[in-house]
Design a protein around this motif. Structure first.
Motif, mmCIF file in Angstrom:
data_model
loop_
_atom_site.group_PDB
_atom_site.id
_atom_site.type_symbol
_atom_site.label_atom_id
_atom_site.label_comp_id
_atom_site.label_asym_id
_atom_site.label_seq_id
_atom_site.Cartn_x
_atom_site.Cartn_y
_atom_site.Cartn_z
ATOM 1 N N ILE A 13 -15.137 92.364 102.680
ATOM 2 C CA ILE A 13 -14.668 92.050 104.020
ATOM 3 C C ILE A 13 -14.633 93.355 104.808
ATOM 4 O O ILE A 13 -14.003 94.327 104.387
ATOM 5 N N GLU A 14 -15.321 93.369 105.937
ATOM 6 C CA GLU A 14 -15.365 94.565 106.773
ATOM 7 C C GLU A 14 -14.275 94.531 107.842
ATOM 8 O O GLU A 14 -13.658 93.504 108.097
ATOM 9 N N ASN A 15 -14.085 95.677 108.474
ATOM 10 C CA ASN A 15 -13.178 95.803 109.627
ATOM 11 C C ASN A 15 -11.748 95.367 109.328
ATOM 12 O O ASN A 15 -11.106 94.659 110.116
ATOM 13 N N VAL A 16 -11.251 95.798 108.173
ATOM 14 C CA VAL A 16 -9.855 95.541 107.822
ATOM 15 C C VAL A 16 -9.006 96.617 108.482
ATOM 16 O O VAL A 16 -9.173 97.806 108.212
ATOM 17 N N ARG A 17 -8.094 96.213 109.343
ATOM 18 C CA ARG A 17 -7.319 97.148 110.144
ATOM 19 C C ARG A 17 -6.347 97.959 109.290
ATOM 20 O O ARG A 17 -5.697 97.426 108.388
ATOM 21 N N ILE A 18 -6.245 99.242 109.574
ATOM 22 C CA ILE A 18 -5.240 100.090 108.943
ATOM 23 C C ILE A 18 -3.992 100.085 109.825
ATOM 24 O O ILE A 18 -4.087 100.197 111.053
ATOM 25 N N LEU A 19 -2.826 99.948 109.205
ATOM 26 C CA LEU A 19 -1.565 100.035 109.922
ATOM 27 C C LEU A 19 -0.903 101.369 109.603
ATOM 28 O O LEU A 19 -0.883 101.812 108.457
ATOM 29 N N GLY A 20 -0.394 102.014 110.615
ATOM 30 C CA GLY A 20 0.235 103.315 110.434
ATOM 31 C C GLY A 20 1.725 103.245 110.681
ATOM 32 O O GLY A 20 2.247 102.224 111.147
ATOM 33 N N PRO A 21 2.417 104.327 110.347
ATOM 34 C CA PRO A 21 1.908 105.593 109.821
ATOM 35 C C PRO A 21 1.584 105.507 108.328
ATOM 36 O O PRO A 21 1.803 104.463 107.700
ATOM 37 N N ALA A 22 1.101 106.626 107.758
ATOM 38 C CA ALA A 22 0.797 106.664 106.326
ATOM 39 C C ALA A 22 2.058 106.398 105.511
ATOM 40 O O ALA A 22 3.172 106.752 105.911
#
Length: 217
Positions: free
Chosen positions: A80-89
């Motif tokens: 699955i492409e374009n999986v959003r990253i949620l921040g902060p680390a």
């Protein structure tokens, strides 16, 4: 005025006060699509040394944001492409998907509360500068409600308790065993995944009504 009449008036006043003091059981709901939380080490493996996430949109919880960056996740059946990253680390890397997503990946993530990844599903994450293979870290997130201590007192619930959330619309649905999470850093908000939202025709901004859960823990 006799004692019986006085007592009746007192009881009526107390009754009306109780009704007015009962908290409105409206819980705002946010639909959470598949996403990824990354540790600092894994962020740099995927994007390069010293990389910082770019802010795209603030999320409902204070200090949390959707990043501009996305990754691909891969399992034995597909990716699955374009999986959003949620921040902060964060301290550990975790990927949250729906059951439908897991079928596409060919993986079997357990239903877990966020942060509980021990013994969960493996998954491969691919970024522009590298990839990582997690032995554990892929979960289906359990439906949960974020609350401040003041909200918890208002709704008369405690951290770690389970509740029911009823949504009344054209396809009414009852969520059983919804986890309560309490912190001074939280804003009142229920999180469900896209499968749960689709089942109940729920969009972000819909509200549900909270009641006590009496089932098994």
């Amino acid at each position: 005025m006799n004692q019986k009449v006085i007592q009746s008036i007192v009881e009526e006043v107390v009754s009306q006060f109780s009704i007015q003091s009962t908290p409105e059981k409206g819980i705002p709901i946010a639909v959470s699509a598949r996403h990824c939380h990354l540790s600092r080490h894994d962020l740099e493996t995927l994007f390069g040394k010293g990389y910082e996430l770019a802010h795209k949109k603030a999320l409902s919880q204070p200090g949390q944001f959707a990043a501009q960056e996305t990754v691909s996740i891969v399992g034995p059946r597909g990716g699955i492409e374009n999986v959003r990253i949620l921040g902060p680390a964060r301290n550990l890397t975790q990927v949250e998907v729906s059951k439908t997503d897991s079928i596409k990946l060919g993986l079997h993530p357990p239903l877990r509360k966020s942060g509980d990844v021990k013994g969960s599903s493996p998954v491969t994450i691919i970024g522009p500068q590298g990839s990582i293979y997690l032995l554990e870290g892929l979960i289906i997130a359990q439906a949960h409600v974020h609350m401040s201590p003041a909200d918890a007192a208002r709704f008369q619930v405690s951290d770690g308790e389970y509740v029911r959330i009823a949504v009344e619309n054209e396809r009414s649905i009852l969520f059983e065993k919804v986890l309560i999470r309490v912190s001074p850093d939280y804003k009142l908000d229920m999180h469900i995944d896209t499968d749960e939202a689709n089942a109940g025709l729920i969009a972000t901004g819909t509200t549900g009504k909270l009641s006590k859960y009496a089932g098994p823990s």
